[in-house]
Design a protein around this motif. Sequence first.
Motif, PDB file in Angstrom:
ATOM      1  N   TYR A  97      -5.051  74.849  23.366  1.00 42.89           N
ATOM      2  CA  TYR A  97      -4.374  75.473  21.545  1.00 42.89           C
ATOM      3  C   TYR A  97      -3.446  75.828  22.180  1.00 42.89           C
ATOM      4  CZ  TYR A  97      -9.433  76.919  20.241  1.00 42.89           C
ATOM      5  OH  TYR A  97     -10.329  77.099  19.718  1.00 42.89           O
ATOM      6  N   GLN A  98      -2.683  75.579  21.026  1.00 43.74           N
ATOM      7  CA  GLN A  98      -1.005  76.006  21.450  1.00 43.74           C
ATOM      8  C   GLN A  98      -0.525  77.408  21.623  1.00 43.74           C
ATOM      9  OE1 GLN A  98       1.696  74.146  19.109  1.00 43.74           O
ATOM     10  NE2 GLN A  98       4.014  75.246  18.672  1.00 43.74           N
ATOM     11  N   GLU A  99      -1.067  78.427  21.691  1.00 45.93           N
ATOM     12  CA  GLU A  99      -1.164  79.204  21.697  1.00 45.93           C
ATOM     13  C   GLU A  99      -1.363  80.012  23.587  1.00 45.93           C
ATOM     14  OE1 GLU A  99      -0.924  79.064  17.653  1.00 45.93           O
ATOM     15  OE2 GLU A  99      -1.734  78.610  19.278  1.00 45.93           O
ATOM     16  N   GLY A 100      -2.531  78.568  23.923  1.00 44.68           N
ATOM     17  CA  GLY A 100      -3.358  78.630  25.008  1.00 44.68           C
ATOM     18  C   GLY A 100      -3.976  79.255  24.934  1.00 44.68           C
ATOM     19  N   PRO A 101      -5.125  79.607  25.636  1.00 49.30           N
ATOM     20  CA  PRO A 101      -7.056  79.315  25.602  1.00 49.30           C
ATOM     21  C   PRO A 101      -6.535  80.967  24.850  1.00 49.30           C
ATOM     22  CG  PRO A 101      -6.068  78.878  28.634  1.00 49.30           C
ATOM     23  CD  PRO A 101      -4.221  79.121  27.974  1.00 49.30           C
ATOM     24  N   ARG A 102      -8.039  80.774  23.882  1.00 53.97           N
ATOM     25  CA  ARG A 102      -9.027  81.526  23.470  1.00 53.97           C
ATOM     26  C   ARG A 102     -10.407  82.091  23.349  1.00 53.97           C
ATOM     27  NH1 ARG A 102      -5.263  83.605  20.685  1.00 53.97           N
ATOM     28  NH2 ARG A 102      -3.394  82.073  21.978  1.00 53.97           N
ATOM     29  N   ASP A 103     -11.520  82.709  23.623  1.00 50.39           N
ATOM     30  CA  ASP A 103     -12.373  82.254  23.123  1.00 50.39           C
ATOM     31  C   ASP A 103     -12.577  82.885  21.458  1.00 50.39           C
ATOM     32  OD1 ASP A 103     -14.805  82.156  23.197  1.00 50.39           O
ATOM     33  OD2 ASP A 103     -15.362  84.518  22.883  1.00 50.39           O
ATOM     34  N   THR A 104     -13.214  80.939  20.809  1.00 48.24           N
ATOM     35  CA  THR A 104     -13.455  81.071  19.764  1.00 48.24           C
ATOM     36  C   THR A 104     -15.307  80.602  19.856  1.00 48.24           C
ATOM     37  OG1 THR A 104     -11.474  79.367  20.149  1.00 48.24           O
ATOM     38  CG2 THR A 104     -12.294  79.038  17.813  1.00 48.24           C
ATOM     39  N   GLU A 105     -15.765  81.072  18.721  1.00 45.49           N
ATOM     40  CA  GLU A 105     -17.562  80.877  18.583  1.00 45.49           C
ATOM     41  C   GLU A 105     -17.144  80.503  16.706  1.00 45.49           C
ATOM     42  OE1 GLU A 105     -19.697  84.252  19.370  1.00 45.49           O
ATOM     43  OE2 GLU A 105     -18.402  84.241  21.217  1.00 45.49           O
ATOM     44  N   THR A 106     -16.136  79.831  15.736  1.00 45.76           N
ATOM     45  CA  THR A 106     -16.624  79.679  15.021  1.00 45.76           C
ATOM     46  C   THR A 106     -15.844  77.809  14.578  1.00 45.76           C
ATOM     47  OG1 THR A 106     -16.337  81.995  14.032  1.00 45.76           O
ATOM     48  CG2 THR A 106     -16.484  80.289  12.330  1.00 45.76           C
ATOM     49  N   LEU A 107     -17.057  77.377  14.007  1.00 48.84           N
ATOM     50  CA  LEU A 107     -16.574  75.838  13.069  1.00 48.84           C
ATOM     51  C   LEU A 107     -16.608  75.945  12.265  1.00 48.84           C
ATOM     52  CD1 LEU A 107     -16.057  72.303  13.607  1.00 48.84           C
ATOM     53  CD2 LEU A 107     -18.587  73.056  14.753  1.00 48.84           C
ATOM     54  N   MET A 108     -16.079  75.278  10.789  1.00 51.82           N
ATOM     55  CA  MET A 108     -16.427  75.091   9.895  1.00 51.82           C
ATOM     56  C   MET A 108     -16.107  73.486   9.318  1.00 51.82           C
ATOM     57  SD  MET A 108     -15.828  79.258   7.933  1.00 51.82           S
ATOM     58  CE  MET A 108     -14.598  79.204   8.051  1.00 51.82           C
ATOM     59  N   ALA A 109     -16.212  73.247   7.931  1.00 50.32           N
ATOM     60  CA  ALA A 109     -16.075  72.257   7.742  1.00 50.32           C
ATOM     61  C   ALA A 109     -16.116  71.852   6.052  1.00 50.32           C
ATOM     62  CB  ALA A 109     -16.563  70.548   8.544  1.00 50.32           C
ATOM     63  N   ASP A 110     -14.827  70.992   5.637  1.00 52.03           N
ATOM     64  CA  ASP A 110     -14.937  70.905   4.716  1.00 52.03           C
ATOM     65  C   ASP A 110     -14.723  69.415   4.288  1.00 52.03           C
ATOM     66  OD1 ASP A 110     -14.849  71.827   1.371  1.00 52.03           O
ATOM     67  OD2 ASP A 110     -13.167  72.351   1.668  1.00 52.03           O
ATOM     68  N   GLY A 111     -15.200  68.394   4.230  1.00 50.30           N
ATOM     69  CA  GLY A 111     -15.202  67.339   3.686  1.00 50.30           C
ATOM     70  C   GLY A 111     -14.097  67.097   5.005  1.00 50.30           C
ATOM     71  N   LYS A 112     -12.982  66.164   5.263  1.00 52.59           N
ATOM     72  CA  LYS A 112     -12.343  65.914   6.541  1.00 52.59           C
ATOM     73  C   LYS A 112     -12.102  66.683   7.380  1.00 52.59           C
ATOM     74  CE  LYS A 112     -10.752  61.655   5.148  1.00 52.59           C
ATOM     75  NZ  LYS A 112     -10.245  60.316   4.956  1.00 52.59           N
ATOM     76  N   ASN A 113     -11.724  68.413   6.952  1.00 49.55           N
ATOM     77  CA  ASN A 113     -10.571  69.178   7.377  1.00 49.55           C
ATOM     78  C   ASN A 113     -12.030  69.819   8.247  1.00 49.55           C
ATOM     79  OD1 ASN A 113      -8.316  68.970   5.973  1.00 49.55           O
ATOM     80  ND2 ASN A 113      -8.957  70.557   4.448  1.00 49.55           N
ATOM     81  N   VAL A 114     -11.637  70.347   9.231  1.00 49.15           N
ATOM     82  CA  VAL A 114     -11.908  71.308  10.542  1.00 49.15           C
ATOM     83  C   VAL A 114     -11.487  72.774  10.674  1.00 49.15           C
ATOM     84  CG1 VAL A 114     -13.499  70.615  12.576  1.00 49.15           C
ATOM     85  CG2 VAL A 114     -12.557  68.857  11.411  1.00 49.15           C
ATOM     86  N   TYR A 115     -11.975  73.508  10.521  1.00 50.71           N
ATOM     87  CA  TYR A 115     -11.611  74.493  10.920  1.00 50.71           C
ATOM     88  C   TYR A 115     -12.332  75.557  11.734  1.00 50.71           C
ATOM     89  CZ  TYR A 115      -9.704  74.520   6.433  1.00 50.71           C
ATOM     90  OH  TYR A 115      -9.794  73.666   5.041  1.00 50.71           O
ATOM     91  N   LEU A 116     -11.108  75.997  13.145  1.00 49.38           N
ATOM     92  CA  LEU A 116     -11.992  77.049  13.960  1.00 49.38           C
ATOM     93  C   LEU A 116     -11.479  78.295  13.554  1.00 49.38           C
ATOM     94  CD1 LEU A 116     -11.145  74.364  17.577  1.00 49.38           C
ATOM     95  CD2 LEU A 116     -13.610  74.655  15.798  1.00 49.38           C
ATOM     96  N   LEU A 117     -12.195  79.434  13.862  1.00 53.77           N
ATOM     97  CA  LEU A 117     -11.455  80.761  14.311  1.00 53.77           C
ATOM     98  C   LEU A 117     -11.620  81.006  15.056  1.00 53.77           C
ATOM     99  CD1 LEU A 117     -12.432  82.424  10.864  1.00 53.77           C
ATOM    100  CD2 LEU A 117     -10.087  82.387  11.609  1.00 53.77           C
TER     101      LEU A 117
END
Length: 294
Positions: A156-176
């Motif tokens: 991540y450009q903003e630096g390390p962080r905890d992430t637990e959410t992955l979603m996909a919509d067509g070719k787009n991949v999302y993380l929160l």
Amino acid sequence: MRTTPKPLILILALLVFSAYSLADESTIEWSPSFEKAKVLSKVRSSKLAELSGLVASHKNEGLYWAHNDSGNDPSIYLLDPSTGEVKLEVELKNTKNKDFEDIAIQQIQGKTYILIADIGDNRAVRSELFIYRILEPKFETNSLMQLAPERMTLSYQEGPRDTETLMADGKNVYLLSKREDNNLLYRFEFKGNSSLTAESIGKIAIKNITAGDIRNGEIALRTYPQIYFWPVSDLSVEERLLTTPPQLLDTSPEPQGEAIAFTQEGDLISISEKPFFVSQLINFYKRTKSSKHE
């Protein structure tokens, strides 16, 4: 030595998890789209005691892909929610489960892919995260399978962080991300054997997001105590997440709810990690007839 009664342990756990900060729910409407949860079954396999990700299979009707988080085998499991039984284990070859946190399905040019996100980072110290991708297999008779995944390396450009959410919509991949007061949303396309420094595209005012899913433009996110829902609209996925308030579901208590998935019919299924000595319930949120979205 005096031991704490099991019911009291569960109550204490629920109080701890419900204390996590969320968005201001006073401005959020209750969803008319789902009925109260009913228990379908309970997970009957010890292989999913630390279940952390869930998604509906496209090639195996009525079944769901699931996995555990850190410290477990680098495998995904095909779960039957009607019985709680595991039908198939797929080992990801030449892979380690540093902290698998979520799973998603992509359909691209007629092919169905499974994405597995090794993105957990409780102490925010990981310099590299990984997204794995395999073609979705079809269950027949074998109970064990081995597949070699593609791998994408991520930071991540903003630096390390905890992430637990992955979603996909067509070719787009999302993380929160998970732990900020305003969690960061990332969007990118999966490219195997590549590296990416992802830059966030906005923030969402919900804390401790543990899982998410997208189906036909609809979005579901969950925290430990609550499930949030965005109906389909003319806005993009990111526009809705960043600019429109979600609806709240009447969410059944789950001591450590870390998995949410749409069914192929648009209902929702939610499962917790195994909470202490209590059964690992499979909760089913049936869609109201007036809100069915195909």
